[in-house]
Design an enzyme around this catalytic site. Structure first.
Site, PDB file in Angstrom:
ATOM      1  CD  GLU A   1       8.210  45.593  14.398  1.00 53.81           C
ATOM      2  OE1 GLU A   1       7.750  46.386  13.633  1.00 53.81           O
ATOM      3  OE2 GLU A   1       7.383  44.553  14.970  1.00 53.81           O
TER       4      GLU A   1
ATOM      5  CG  HIS B   1       4.025  46.985  17.849  1.00 54.20           C
ATOM      6  ND1 HIS B   1       4.860  46.175  17.760  1.00 54.20           N
ATOM      7  CD2 HIS B   1       3.759  47.273  16.490  1.00 54.20           C
ATOM      8  CE1 HIS B   1       5.609  45.961  16.600  1.00 54.20           C
ATOM      9  NE2 HIS B   1       4.738  46.621  15.963  1.00 54.20           N
ATOM     10  CD  GLU B   2       0.983  48.979  14.828  1.00 50.60           C
ATOM     11  OE1 GLU B   2       1.584  49.746  14.329  1.00 50.60           O
ATOM     12  OE2 GLU B   2       1.066  47.794  14.974  1.00 50.60           O
TER      13      GLU B   2
ATOM     14  CG  HIS C   1       5.721  51.187  14.346  1.00 53.97           C
ATOM     15  ND1 HIS C   1       6.666  51.023  13.726  1.00 53.97           N
ATOM     16  CD2 HIS C   1       5.042  50.275  14.345  1.00 53.97           C
ATOM     17  CE1 HIS C   1       7.085  49.744  13.699  1.00 53.97           C
ATOM     18  NE2 HIS C   1       6.026  48.984  14.109  1.00 53.97           N
TER      19      HIS C   1
END
Ligand code: MG
Length: 504
Positions: free
Chosen positions: A298, A268-269, A272
Site C-alpha cells: 500500500e 494507485h493500482e 501496486h
C-alpha cells in the site's frame, strides 16, 4: 539468487508448484471480477474450491513439512536469501498447519455465504440480516487467532497475517499519535476561509469514459507501467493482481460525472503493479517473489496516488494533457483548480472516498472496533451504535444509515480482521520513503517535468527488487535509516494542507 543448500532446493521445487497453482487461482479470480457471465458463478466457485483444496494439500504435505523442519534446523549455515525463503515458507505453512482443517473449511463456507448476505444487507440497509453471519465469522476468527497463537493480545495473531510482526500495542501507540494532530488539522481546515468559500463540486459536466481511459493509460505509461507485461481492464472495484512475473494486471472503474476517481485509481493500482513488475526476475515462483506485506504494498500505491498524483508539480505537468484528452469537458482547467479538487478535504462517511487528512481516522475507528470484537469486549449486535459514537468522536459526523456506516466495507464478510491497519501503515511508509528519497532526488523538479523514470529507479533499487527478502521493519530501517515513524506523514500533511487552506 544463490541457493546452494540441497534441502532448500528441494523445498523450492515443491513451492514452485504451490506458486503456479496460486497464479492459476489468481487468473480465475481476475476473470471472475472482469469477465464472468452471471450464470457461471456456481461453476467458478467449484473450480476455485478444487484448486484451493490442492493448494492446501501441498502446504500440509508430510514430505514438505519434514524438509521445512530440516532446513530450519540448519538455518545458521544458510545465506540471506535461503534464510528468507525458509522464514517465508514457515509463515505460509503456519496458517495451513496450525489451524484445524475443519475450521478452514467452515471459514471458507461461512465467508462465501456471508459475502452474499453482506451485499443484500448493504443494499437494503439491514444490519440485522448480516448479523448472524458476522457473529459466526467473529467466533471463527477468535478460534483461528487462538490456534495461530500470540503473546500479548489475541488480535496480534490476525494482524500478523497481513503485516509480519505487527501488534495491537504498536497500532494503539501509532493511532494515539496520529489521531490528535489529524483531528486538529481537520478542525483548522474547517475553520479556514478557503474551506468555507471553496467550491470543489465538479459534476456539472460529463466526462466520457473513453477520455478517462486514455488518461489512465497515459499516466500508467508515464509512471513506467509495462503494458507488455500487464493489462488495464474495467472492474466494479479497482484492484491489482499477479498472474505471472510478466503478467501484472490492473483494473479501474469510470464514473461518467467525475474524472477524479479513475485518475487517482489508475495511479494507485499502477503503484501496486510497479512494485510487482520491479521484483528480481529470478525470485519468480519462489517465496521471495511477491510484495512483502500489505503495508509495504500500500505504500507503493499511495506513493504514486498521493505523493505524485495529487502533487501540484505533477498536476502542473499534466495540465496540458488534461486539456488535450478532455477537449469538451476540461479544455481550460487550471493547475490550481485541478490541485484544489484533487485535494479537497471534508469529513465523509465513506472510507474509500476519504481525503488524505481524514483517511486514517476511518482506520483508527476500525482498528478499535476489530480489537474489541476479537477480544470479546464489543458485542456484534452493538456495532451500529458503536460505529456512530466513534464517527462522531473522530470525524464529527454521524451516518444516518448502516449502509453508510458499519455495512460499508466488504472486509468483515470475508473474515479479513487485521487488514485495515495496513492501509494506515501504507500511508506512513509512503511518507517516510518520500522523505528519504528527497535526500537524493529533487522530486518536485522531476514531477514538474514528468520525468518519473528517475523516481521509479529509486523505488526499484531501494524497495521493489527485494520482493519478500526483507520483512517490513527491516526494509524501512534499510531504506530510511530508522524505524517507522509517524512524524513524516504528519509533517507531510501539515505542510501540504496548511498551504492549501492557508492556515498559519
Ligand atoms: Mg491498495
Amino acid at each position: 539468487m544463490k541457493v546452494s543448500d540441497k534441502t532448500v532446493k528441494s523445498l523450492l521445487e515443491i513451492y514452485k508448484e504451490i506458486s503456479l497453482l496460486n497464479k492459476i487461482l489468481a487468473t480465475l479470480g481476475w476473470d471472475t471480477n472482469v469477465n464472468l457471465p452471471p450464470k457461471a458463478s456456481q461453476g467458478r466457485a467449484s473450480q476455485v474450491s478444487y484448486l484451493t483444496k490442492i493448494i492446501t494439500e501441498k502446504w500440509t504435505d508430510g514430505k514438505f513439512i519434514k524438509l521445512l523442519e530440516k532446513a530450519n534446523s540448519q538455518k545458521s549455515k544458510l545465506n540471506l536469501e535461503e534464510k528468507a525463503i525458509i522464514r517465508n515458507i514457515k509463515r505460509g505453512a503456519k496458517i495451513y498447519n496450525k489451524i484445524p482443517k475443519e475450521i478452514l473449511v467452515e471459514e471458507s463456507e461461512t465467508t462465501s455465504k456471508a459475502f452474499v448476505t453482506w451485499k443484500v444487507a448493504k443494499e437494503n440497509n439491514d444490519f440485522a440480516y448480516f448479523l448472524p453471519d458476522l457473529k459466526k465469522i467473529i467466533k471463527l476468527y477468535q478460534i483461528i487467532a487462538d490456534h495461530l497463537g500470540y503473546k500479548d493480545n489475541r488480535y496480534d495473531a490476525l494482524l500478523d497475517i497481513y503485516e509480519p510482526g505487527l501488534t495491537t500495542a504498536f497500532c494503539r501507540n501509532l493511532f494515539s499519535k496520529l489521531q490528535p494532530p489529524l483531528t486538529q488539522t481537520l478542525k483548522a481546515i474547517q475553520k479556514s476561509k478557503v474551506y468555507k468559500s471553496s467550491n470543489n463540486i465538479i459534476n456539472d459536466s460529463s466526462y466520457p469514459i473513453d477520455d478517462q481511459r486514455k488518461m489512465a493509460a497515459f499516466v500508467l505509461k508515464g509512471i513506467g507501467y509495462d503494458f507488455d507485461a500487464g493489462r488495464l481492464d474495467i472492474a466494479p472495484h479497482p484492484f491489482e493482481t499477479q498472474l505471472g512475473r510478466f503478467d501484472i494486471r490492473i483494473t479501474n472503474r469510470y464514473k461518467g460525472n467525475d474524472f477524479r476517481e479513475s485518475f487517482t485509481g489508475s495511479m494507485h493500482e499502477g503503484g501496486h503493479a510497479l512494485y510487482e513488475q520491479g521484483i528480481k526476475e529470478d525470485y519468480a515462483n519462489t517465496p521471495l517473489g511477491g510484495g512483502v506485506s500489505l503495508g509495504i504494498h500500500e505504500s507503493q500505491s499511495r506513493f504514486w496516488e498521493n505523493q505524485v498524483g495529487r502533487s501540484f508539480e505533477f498536476l502542473k505537468f499534466l495540465t496540458p494533457i488534461f486539456h488535450a484528452l478532455y477537449p469538451n469537458s476540461l479544455p481550460k482547467i487550471e493547475t490550481e483548480k485541478l490541485f484544489a479538487i484533487l485535494n479537497d478535504v471534508k469529513p465523509s462517511l465513506i472510507r474509500v472516498e476519504a481525503d488524505e487528512v481524514t483517511y486514517n481516522l476511518h482506520i483508527a475507528l476500525r482498528f478499535e472496533i476489530e480489537e474489541g470484537l476479537i477480544n470479546g469486549k464489543i458485542k456484534p449486535e452493538d456495532l451500529p451504535q458503536i460505529w456512530k459514537t466513534k464517527m462522531k468522536k473522530y470525524l464529527g459526523i454521524i451516518p444516518e444509515t448502516d449502509k453508510e456506516g458499519v455495512l460499508q466495507d466488504v472486509h468483515w464478510s470475508g473474515g479479513s480482521f487485521g487488514y485495515f491497519p495496513t492501509y494506515t501503515l501504507g500511508n506512513l511508509y509512503a511518507a517516510q520513503f518520500t522523505h528519504a528519497m528527497k535526500k537524493e532526488l529533487n522530486i518536485k523538479n522531476l514531477m514538474t517535468k514528468g520525468e518519473l523514470g528517475t523516481i521509479l529507479s529509486w523505488l526499484r533499487s531501494n524497495i521493489h527488487q527485494y520482493g519478500s527478502l526483507y520483512y517490513p521493519a527491516e526494509l524501512v530501517k534499510k531504506v530510511t535509516g530508522e524505524k517507522l515513524n509517524s512524524k513524516y506523514f504528519l509533517n507531510y500533511i501539515k505542510e501540504k494542507y496548511h498551504a492549501i487552506y492557508k492556515i498559519s
